[in-house]
Structure formats: structure tokens, C-alpha cells
Design a protein around this motif. Structure first.
Motif, PDB file in Angstrom:
ATOM      1  N   ILE A 111       1.452   9.922  -4.844  1.00  0.00           N
ATOM      2  CA  ILE A 111       0.891  11.155  -4.847  1.00  0.00           C
ATOM      3  C   ILE A 111       1.972  11.778  -5.918  1.00  0.00           C
ATOM      4  O   ILE A 111       2.188  12.839  -6.230  1.00  0.00           O
ATOM      5  N   ASP A 112       2.608  11.046  -6.001  1.00  0.00           N
ATOM      6  CA  ASP A 112       3.925  11.643  -6.911  1.00  0.00           C
ATOM      7  C   ASP A 112       3.587  12.038  -8.007  1.00  0.00           C
ATOM      8  O   ASP A 112       4.025  13.228  -9.402  1.00  0.00           O
ATOM      9  N   SER A 113       2.396  10.663  -8.550  1.00  0.00           N
ATOM     10  CA  SER A 113       2.332  11.849 -10.101  1.00  0.00           C
ATOM     11  C   SER A 113       1.040  12.584  -9.734  1.00  0.00           C
ATOM     12  O   SER A 113       1.539  13.544 -10.603  1.00  0.00           O
ATOM     13  N   GLN A 114       0.117  13.065  -8.916  1.00  0.00           N
ATOM     14  CA  GLN A 114      -1.179  14.155  -8.585  1.00  0.00           C
ATOM     15  C   GLN A 114       0.676  15.089  -8.722  1.00  0.00           C
ATOM     16  O   GLN A 114       0.108  16.421  -8.977  1.00  0.00           O
ATOM     17  N   ALA A 172       0.816  -0.769   0.440  1.00  0.00           N
ATOM     18  CA  ALA A 172      -0.205  -0.408  -0.135  1.00  0.00           C
ATOM     19  C   ALA A 172       1.146   1.374   0.670  1.00  0.00           C
ATOM     20  O   ALA A 172       0.714   2.228  -0.949  1.00  0.00           O
ATOM     21  N   ILE A 173       2.121   1.325   0.715  1.00  0.00           N
ATOM     22  CA  ILE A 173       2.921   2.652   1.013  1.00  0.00           C
ATOM     23  C   ILE A 173       3.171   2.841  -0.569  1.00  0.00           C
ATOM     24  O   ILE A 173       3.468   4.368  -0.631  1.00  0.00           O
ATOM     25  N   PRO A 174       3.756   1.959  -1.087  1.00  0.00           N
ATOM     26  CA  PRO A 174       4.731   2.301  -2.963  1.00  0.00           C
ATOM     27  C   PRO A 174       3.327   2.802  -2.651  1.00  0.00           C
ATOM     28  O   PRO A 174       3.371   3.837  -4.186  1.00  0.00           O
ATOM     29  N   ALA A 175       2.236   1.865  -3.061  1.00  0.00           N
ATOM     30  CA  ALA A 175       1.343   2.432  -4.567  1.00  0.00           C
ATOM     31  C   ALA A 175       0.633   4.280  -4.429  1.00  0.00           C
ATOM     32  O   ALA A 175       0.401   4.919  -5.039  1.00  0.00           O
TER      33      ALA A 175
END
Length: 657
Positions: free
Chosen positions: A263-266, A255-258
Motif C-alpha cells: 500500500i505504501d508503494s501504491q 502478512a501485515i508488513p507485506a
């Protein structure tokens, strides 16, 4: 999701002999700053009425708004000088109607990025808390939910066998509910938990449990929960149980990497959008005619919206990174505890409780931490998803086709590129009365609380609100214990000539666009609009260490002192000491001990303990005397009348023995 109750804006009721709508604006909006002319309860009632009326007007038009959002909008409308509200004048009925009309108009303008930004700020403020506050609130909620179950157990006065069995089943249910490892309605889970509980707390010990005080019962229930949880986790690791227990480390590992990737993409999308808006605004600044054409598009408001979204994403991402670090550390601790437990247990049928119980409790605490991190990741992920709803105006105002046309012939620069282009540093010697901070001469340089979130103050003030990131490498200006950054050396020099002028320009701009108060952290200028999440941080400033205090000390007496303390210069003092010594020679010291005091003295004695001792000679010897053998013959008599006995000594000689 754990949320705080909405904070109410300061408000107030009508006073005697006054129209219900009349009130002073400084009373309503600066109640906490000591400017109120009415009692606080009366002031709150007036603003409540205004907020309620605005909410009803919006609802009539199909728009449901929260009281917190309405209260913020009321303050934003009053602060805007273009609306013509005087902070010191009494608010008459027409002013109230005007205020309501302005607020309703702004709240119903769904195509305005400024409104979206304010909604985003209010939503984030009401739903985001720091990691420590969230976990504290989460644990408090869990304790309150388990309170009724615990009271049923601690207040129980069972005596009969059926009552004791029912009490034991309640304890099993409490253990499952508190641990969160399965449902108390699942038969398999209940059997496993019951078996684990019976191994440490047999049903026969319920009698002793009922005699304890309430606090001791609560403490023992919590301890039993942790031990049972540890036993079930160990059995699960050994493949002998663990029914209904989710693999939280594996879930968090996925869950954490996903979540981080999302968030990185946003964050990347929002930054690219901000770069494009900034490039267009720079082009508009060079072409005044273009500025008139783009005025209806509210380009700056759109830039504020996307920059605020970027800042919130960075806050959430920072918390998720902290979660990832905590989870990684906990996974290592969990593996170490399980390995230690296996080494202790091995194939033994019985293990001392003093060795395994602390490890079971440690396993339970680690698993509780895993559960906390799971809930926190879920809340942060939901918060991120809900923030995306406040970006809808961009697609309506700036479709891709429109943006491409505006960006024709414009180079879009990132924040990093802008910083690299402007690396000329400020010469501190040019400003004798101002203090400039640089990375190599200032400790805690990266932790300084920069004004305006690190945006260039001069550019924002002179371009009517353009946000450009400041470059700390140029130098940070320290002015009245606040720290300012700039995007170029020229901007820094211009700002340093008259800082107060530019600070006032920024404040006036924030009055027109209320979303800038939180975006640029202008809370000290507008104390009544400080968000709850940042109230505690208003007065927290990390001081830069640019100077240090040092001192030296010389010993008063380097050589050892040669003062004779017994020396007396006064002859009368010498005479007094002589008389005292002479009198002592004629005195005798006596001591007396009474019957009551003779046992008060402590005595001690020491003796050697007796010991067994033996000696052994070099030669063993023995002596023996001959056994006497004496016989008397003729005692029976014979024919004669007289008996004549004969004594015969047959004892052997000593030398023959």
C-alpha cells in the motif's frame, strides 16, 4: 469478502392518466428530501424502470453495470446544468430518452477518468466498512452458518446408546467448526478434539446435558468450545498436539508488513502522479493557449481520479496500522497467558478447573481475535487490489512520453514542499467578524473536520477545479461552524472577503463533475448522494476548544450562623407552648402488650459458653487403711459335742501400714 447489498436509488411508477415515461425530476431524485409529489412506492417504480433500461442498453453494448452505479450516474447527469434538466419540470417521454442516452454515453466511455473515479467510489462504498461494523458482520455470518448444527444438537432427544454416540460426535464437529481449528473430516483432528472434550465433558454427562433448557445448552456448547480450543492451543504450544492449527501470529507477522509495504508503494506512486498532474495544470493556468490543446486529455479528471485513489489508500492503510497494533498487543497477551498456564500445570497430574478454565477461555478469545484480524487483513488487501483496476485510463491518456513533454521546464513540487513555501500566517486582527483558529490556541486542532478534505477552497474555486492542499499552519477559518484551509495567506484573505461566493462556485463545479461530491465530501450540499460509509459521520463535527467558561463563588455566610432557632417573638405562640408543657405534666404514659404482639419484639441475649477447667496441687498424697484380717478357729468342731470357736484378729495396726 463481506459486502453490503447494493442500495437502490430512489425511483417511481407511472401515475394514472400519465405517460409511462413522465415524472418529476425532483420526485425521482429528491424523494427523501420531502419534495416528492407522488407516493414513494410509485416514485421508486419509475426510477427502477429508468435504471433497468439504462442497464439493458449498456449490456447490449457489452458493458455490465450495477444498479448502484446506474443510479449514481442518473443523479450525476441530472445535476449537471449543461444537460438542461429542470428539477421542477415534469419529465416527459423525450426527457426520459434524453436522460437514458446521456447516462449510457457516459457509462460506455471507458477512456474517461471521471467514470473510473465514480466506479471506484461506488465500489469502495459498497465493499468497505469500518473495523467495528466488519467484525460485527463477520461474527453474525459465522453464527448464522453454525445455526443449523447447533439446532441439531439442542433439539436432539437421544435415548439409545447409538443415538448418544452420534450426538457426541456432532458436539465434537460443532466445537471444531466454531473454533475454526481444523476440519471435522480429518481423523487426526477429530481424535485430538474428542480427547480434549472428554477431559472436560465425558460422554456419560450427556444425560444431564439433554435435561437443560435450549439457552443453557447453547451457552454450555459455546463454553465447551472455548475450553477445548484453549486446551488444544496449550497442547500445541507444549509440542503435544495442535494438529491442523495454523500459526496465525506468525502469518500475521509476515502478512501485515507485506500488505503495508504494498500500500505504501501504491500510495507513493499515486502521490507522485498527482504531483505531476498538479504541476502541469499550474503550467496550463499560466498559458491559456496550452489549455485549449490539453482539453481533450481531461487532465483535471485524471487528477481527481488519482487523488481519490490516494484517499482510499490512506483509509485502508489506517485500518491496517490499527490491525498491526492490535496484533502486537495480542501476541504479548498470548505469551503471558501460556506462561501462566505452564506455571499452574507444571508436572501435576490434576489441576483445579477453577484455575485453568478461565485461562483456556482467555486463550480461545485471543485466538478468535487473531482469526478476525487475519480475515480483516485479507479483505483490506483484496480491496486494495481491486481499486487498482480503476486507474487504467491514465496509461491510455498520459503515456510516459506525453507526460515528459508536458513537464518540460516545470518543477514538480510535493504537498510538503508547497506547505513549506507558504508559511506566512493570517493576522486574525484583520478580520473582526471572522474567527481564525491556530495550533497553539486551539485544542483538538489536528482533529477538526476540514471542508473539502483539507484542499484549498479559494484555489479550487478560482482555477476551475485545481486541487492544492491547504496549510493548517497558516490558520483555519471558521465560517458557519465549518472549517476551511488555504494554501497561502493571500488565498485566505481573498476567500475571507466573500466566503459565500466561493462556496457557491465550488458547488456549481461539483454539479459538472459528480465525482467531486464524494472526493471533497460535499454531502450536505447534495444529501441524496451521501455514501453509506459516511452517512453516520455527516453530522459529526469535532468542536474546537478556543474558549472556556469559568466562574467564582463567594460564601453567603463566612462566619458561622448565630441564629437562635427556638426564639419566638409572638407572645401567643409562647402561651401555646406553655399550656402544652403544663398539660404534659399531668399526663401518664402507658404501654400495653397483647397476646398477638408480645412475640413481635426482637430480643437478644448473650451467654458465656461453658469451658473445661482443671486445677493442679503442688503435692500429690494418698491415704490407705489396713485391710481387716479376722479368722475364726474351731468351726469344724472336734470330739466334743459343742463347737467352740476362737476368733483371731490378725489385722495390722494403722501405724504399721
Amino acid at each position: 469478502m463481506v459486502t453490503r447489498p447494493a442500495r437502490r436509488a430512489p425511483s417511481c411508477p407511472e401515475g394514472p392518466g400519465k405517460d409511462p415515461g413522465e415524472e418529476s425530476l425532483d420526485t425521482a431524485l429528491a424523494l427523501d428530501s420531502g419534495q416528492a409529489r407522488m407516493p414513494p412506492t410509485q416514485a421508486e417504480s419509475v426510477i427502477k424502470n429508468i435504471i433497468r433500461e439504462i442497464g439493458q442498453e449498456c449490456a447490449a453494448h457489452g458493458e455490465i453495470v450495477s444498479e448502484t452505479l446506474v443510479a449514481f450516474m442518473v443523479k450525476a447527469v441530472v445535476l449537471d446544468p449543461s444537460n438542461g434538466f429542470n428539477m421542477d419540470r415534469t419529465l416527459i417521454k423525450s426527457d426520459v430518452q434524453k436522460l437514458v442516452k446521456h447516462c449510457v454515453t457516459r457509462l460506455l466511455d471507458n477512456k474517461n477518468p471521471s467514470l473510473d473515479t465514480i466506479k471506484m467510489q461506488v465500489y469502495f462504498d459498497m465493499n468497505y466498512t469500518s473495523r467495528e461494523e466488519f467484525l460485527e458482520e463477520h461474527h453474525r455470518v459465522l453464527e448464522s452458518r453454525l445455526g443449523s448444527v447447533m439446532r441439531e444438537i439442542t433439539d436432539n432427544r437421544a435415548c439409545a446408546r447409538e443415538e448418544l454416540e452420534s450426538l457426541y460426535r456432532k458436539i465434537v464437529s460443532y466445537v471444531l467448526l466454531r473454533s475454526g481449528l481444523g476440519s471435522p473430516t480429518d481423523i487426526k483432528i477429530v481424535r485430538e478434539a474428542t480427547a480434549a472434550l472428554q477431559s472436560v465433558f465425558p460422554q456419560a454427562e450427556l444425560g444431564t446435558f439433554l435435561t437443560l433448557s435450549k439457552k443453557d445448552k447453547e451457552r454450555q456448547l459455546k463454553e465447551l468450545t472455548m475450553i477445548v480450543t484453549g486446551i488444544r492451543l496449550f497442547n500445541r504450544d507444549c509440542g503435544k498436539g495442535g494438529e491442523g492449527i495454523d500459526d496465525l501470529p506468525a502469518i500475521l507477522h509476515e502478512a501485515i508488513p507485506a500488505t503495508t509495504q504494498h500500500i505504501d508503494s501504491q500510495l507513493q506512486i499515486s502521490q507522485e502522479q498527482a504531483y505531476r498532474y498538479t504541476a502541469i495544470l499550474e503550467k496550463v493556468r499560466q498559458n491559456p493557449l496550452m489549455s485549449v490543446q490539453l482539453q481533450p486529455y481531461m487532465l483535471k479528471e485524471a487528477l481527481y481520479n488519482v487523488r481519490q485513489y490516494e484517499i482510499f489508500l490512506q483509509i485502508i492503510l489506517s485500518d491496517i496500522i490499527t490491525c498491526a497494533q492490535e496484533v502486537e498487543m495480542m501476541i504479548k497477551k498470548l505469551g503471558a497467558q501460556l506462561e501462566q498456564l505452564k506455571m499452574i500445570v507444571k508436572s501435576k497430574t490434576a489441576v483445579p478447573t477453577s484455575q485453568v478454565f478461565p485461562i483456556f477461555i482467555a486463550l480461545s478469545n485471543l485466538w478468535t481475535s487473531f482469526q478476525d484480524e487475519t480475515v480483516l487483513i485479507s479483505v483490506l488487501s483484496n480491496l486494495t487490489s481491486h481499486l487498482e483496476a480503476f486507474l487504467g485510463a491514465h496509461e491510455l491518456l498520459f503515456p510516459e512520453k506525453v507526460l515528459r513533454g508536458l513537464l518540460d521546464g516545470v518543477t514538480v513540487k510535493t504537498d510538503v514542499c508547497r506547505m513549506r513555501e507558504q508559511m506566512d500566517r493570517v493576522n486574525a486582527e484583520d478580520f473582526r467578524k471572522l474567527e481564525w483558529l491556530f495550533p497553539e490556541t486551539t485544542a483538538n486542532f489536528d482533529k477538526l473536520l476540514l471542508q473539502y478534505r483539507g484542499f484549498c477552497a479559494y484555489t479550487f474555486a478560482t482555477t476551475d477545479g485545481l486541487l492544492l492542499p491547504g496549510n493548517s499552519a497558516i490558520g483555519i477559518l471558521k465560517y458557519k461552524d465549518k472549517y476551511y484551509t488555504f494554501n497561502s495567506r493571500d488565498a485566505a484573505y481573498s476567500f475571507a472577503e466573500n466566503p459565500e461566493n466561493y462556496i457557491n462556485l465550488i458547488t456549481e463545479k461539483a454539479k459538472k463533475n459528480a465525482e467531486l461530491i464524494q472526493l471533497l465530501e460535499l454531502h450536505q450540499q447534495f444529501e441524496t448522494l451521501i455514501p453509506y460509509s459516511q452517512v453516520k459521520d455527516v453530522d459529526k463535527h469535532i468542536k474546537p476548544i478556543t474558549k472556556c467558561e469559568s466562574g467564582t463563588q463567594t460564601d453567603t455566610h463566612i462566619l458561622p450562623p448565630t441564629i437562635v432557632r427556638s426564639y419566638e417573638w409572638n407572645e401567643w405562640e409562647l402561651r401555646r407552648k406553655a399550656i402544652k408543657l403544663a398539660n404534659l405534666r399531668q399526663k401518664v404514659t402507658h404501654s400495653v402488650q397483647t397476646d398477638l404482639s408480645h412475640m413481635r419484639r426482637e430480643n437478644g441475649s448473650q451467654v458465656y459458653s461453658s469451658k473445661d477447667a482443671s486445677t493442679q496441687s503442688m503435692k500429690e498424697g494418698s491415704t490407705r487403711v489396713p485391710r481387716p484380717q479376722v479368722y475364726i478357729a474351731g468351726l469344724r468342731g472336734g470330739r466334743a459335742k459343742t463347737t467352740c470357736g476362737v476368733k483371731v484378729n490378725l489385722t495390722r495396726a494403722i501405724d504399721e501400714t
